[in-house]
Design an enzyme around this catalytic site. Structure first.
Site, PDB file in Angstrom:
ATOM      1  N   GLU A  49      36.789  37.689  36.662  1.00 52.12           N
ATOM      2  CA  GLU A  49      35.428  37.929  37.134  1.00 52.12           C
ATOM      3  C   GLU A  49      35.210  37.350  38.526  1.00 52.12           C
ATOM      4  O   GLU A  49      34.505  37.939  39.359  1.00 52.12           O
ATOM      5  CB  GLU A  49      34.427  37.326  36.154  1.00 52.12           C
ATOM      6  N   PRO A  93      52.316  35.510  33.191  1.00 53.14           N
ATOM      7  CA  PRO A  93      51.478  35.199  32.017  1.00 53.14           C
ATOM      8  C   PRO A  93      50.025  34.977  32.435  1.00 53.14           C
ATOM      9  O   PRO A  93      49.737  34.478  33.524  1.00 53.14           O
ATOM     10  CB  PRO A  93      52.103  33.912  31.476  1.00 53.14           C
ATOM     11  N   ARG A  94      49.118  35.318  31.533  1.00 53.70           N
ATOM     12  CA  ARG A  94      47.692  35.250  31.857  1.00 53.70           C
ATOM     13  C   ARG A  94      47.187  33.822  32.007  1.00 53.70           C
ATOM     14  O   ARG A  94      46.362  33.546  32.874  1.00 53.70           O
ATOM     15  CB  ARG A  94      46.897  35.972  30.750  1.00 53.70           C
ATOM     16  N   MET A 139      48.715  30.441  40.301  1.00 51.99           N
ATOM     17  CA  MET A 139      47.408  31.051  40.102  1.00 51.99           C
ATOM     18  C   MET A 139      46.923  31.697  41.393  1.00 51.99           C
ATOM     19  O   MET A 139      47.219  31.214  42.489  1.00 51.99           O
ATOM     20  CB  MET A 139      46.394  30.002  39.643  1.00 51.99           C
ATOM     21  N   GLU A 155      47.589  34.656  42.756  1.00 51.53           N
ATOM     22  CA  GLU A 155      48.495  35.480  43.558  1.00 51.53           C
ATOM     23  C   GLU A 155      48.757  36.852  42.958  1.00 51.53           C
ATOM     24  O   GLU A 155      49.571  37.614  43.493  1.00 51.53           O
ATOM     25  CB  GLU A 155      49.832  34.759  43.751  1.00 51.53           C
ATOM     26  N   LEU A 160      42.913  48.384  38.284  1.00 46.66           N
ATOM     27  CA  LEU A 160      42.664  48.890  39.631  1.00 46.66           C
ATOM     28  C   LEU A 160      43.430  48.138  40.715  1.00 46.66           C
ATOM     29  O   LEU A 160      43.633  48.672  41.802  1.00 46.66           O
ATOM     30  CB  LEU A 160      41.161  48.846  39.935  1.00 46.66           C
TER      31      LEU A 160
END
Length: 423
Positions: free
Chosen positions: A60, A267-268, A308, A310, A336
């Protein structure tokens, strides 16, 4: 109903602190700045007549970047407050905006905490992102006298059914919004059915189409691609537990056909970086970790992007992009970003958070849907075997992004109207 809802939140307060402590075992940042969750320690009047933008986490926050940059440019004399709920989102805000914005965690859904927060930061307009629908937050904002707006709102059929079960709580909340900028006409009807005023709900598209690839991002991607060299590269982005295994199985199958193929695995969540690294080694694949600046050699089979902020750049490095959160029932992630790079997009079937965007890409033949490791391997092999097909799908994906730009400008017009009314 709202009184009962608030009472339940207070009852759950010990569990909320316990959850922070437990999450802090893997991600220590969850145990830091805990007073912000209760809005303790703020001085009333810290800001005056601010604009408050509330995101959740990294996704977000990144989607809101163009909007926040425009707000900073268009309203230079108005303090801008940006809140998140996760440490990773907090890190992104600090990295992207520094001291140009004020950043703290959003307080929990407790009336006393929200009242302390609003006295401290005194927003005149509050903009919440995507799915941040919180009854007490909305009620407190309106008691404070601020305008309340939803930006880039989305509402899946599953979420709509859930909200519909609590009309006495949800309908007053929806009626409190002064403006709702939602992504699709279908979602507009869902918000209205839940209690939003029809004249206040505007289907403007997704601001994620208004992504930009600045020179810094492009140069970083080109530099990393040059380091990798001329070899087939695919990325598996934003993977969740249960997805890394089929991704690695698919990569092993691809290596049987293209022995020099490289997987960029992202990984998220950062607390999973080490466990995913261990999984890669167990598969017998040569690993290089980005966080340790390990070189990518000819033998490297997997490049673990354990950093994180990138991901957008890393999409530019790959020839094909798989977007995770979709082989398991998470609901998918942003399709997107790779599409904007002109990359063919592969994803799983669980896309309820991105139904409309997935539909547009699918209609343009820019999206490949897979549901397991074998199907993923077949899709990858086809895209690498036929470069003309890969190029066509990538160009079609980029065309979808270009054709749907404009939501940001429409959203900024709605924000301007709220600020004008409140000035």
């Amino acid at each position: 109903m709202q009184t009962l809802y608030s009472f339940l939140w207070y009852l759950l307060l010990p569990l909320l602190f316990l959850r922070l402590w437990l999450r802090g075992r893997q991600a220590p940042a969850y145990r830091q700045r805990w007073k912000e969750r209760m809005a303790w320690g703020y001085r009333p009047g810290t800001l005056k007549n601010s604009i408050w933008v509330h995101a959740v986490s990294v996704g977000e926050t990144l989607a809101a970047v163009p909007m926040i940059e425009r707000l900073l440019a268009d309203y230079p004399d108005t303090p801008l407050l940006v809140t998140t709920t996760t440490p990773t989102g907090s890190e992104r805000v600090k990295a992207l905006f520094g001291d140009r914005v004020t950043h703290v965690y959003c307080p929990w859904e407790l009336p006393t905490a929200l009242n302390r927060f609003l006295r401290a930061f005194d927003p005149k307009t509050v903009i919440v992102l995507e799915t941040e629908l919180w009854p007490n937050l909305c009620a407190a904002v309106k008691r404070h006298g601020a305008k309340l707006m939803l930006m880039n709102g989305r509402l899946s059929e599953k979420s709509y059914r859930g909200y519909s079960k609590l009309p006495r709580l949800v309908r007053p909340m929806m009626a409190r919004f002064d403006a709702l900028a939602v992504q699709t006409p279908v979602e507009r009807e869902r918000y209205i059915a839940l209690g939003a005023w029809p004249e206040r709900v505007h289907a403007i598209g997704s601001v994620k189409f208004d992504m930009s690839l600045d020179d810094t991002v492009r140069q970083a991607a080109a530099s990393l691609r040059a380091e990798i060299g001329e070899r087939p590269v695919w990325i598996a982005a934003s993977t969740h537990p249960g997805e890394d295994e089929p991704v690695l199985v698919a990569h092993q199958a691809l290596l049987q056909v293209l022995p020099n193929a490289l997987l960029v695995l992202v990984p998220r969540h950062p607390e999973r970086f080490d466990s995913v690294a261990q999984l890669i080694r167990q598969q017998g694949l040569a690993l290089a970790r980005r966080s340790r600046q390990e070189a990518i050699s000819a033998d490297t089979g997997v490049y673990l992007a354990d950093t994180m902020g990138e991901l957008l750049m890393l999409f530019g490095v790959a020839d094909v992009a798989f977007v995770g959160g979709s082989l398991v029932p998470v609901g998918g992630h942003n399709l997107l970003e790779p599409a904007g790079w002109g990359k063919p997009v592969v994803t799983g079937p669980h896309l309820h958070n991105f139904t409309a965007i997935a539909g547009l890409l699918d209609d343009a033949d820019a999206l490949a849907l897979v549901d397991n490791a074998d199907a993923l391997a077949i899709a990858l092999q086809a895209l690498f075997r036929y470069p003309d097909q890969r190029q066509r799908q990538g160009q079609a994906a980029a065309a979808v992004v270009e054709a749907n730009r404009g939501a940001l400008e429409k959203g900024l017009e709605l924000i301007s109207e709220q600020l004008t009314v409140n000035s």
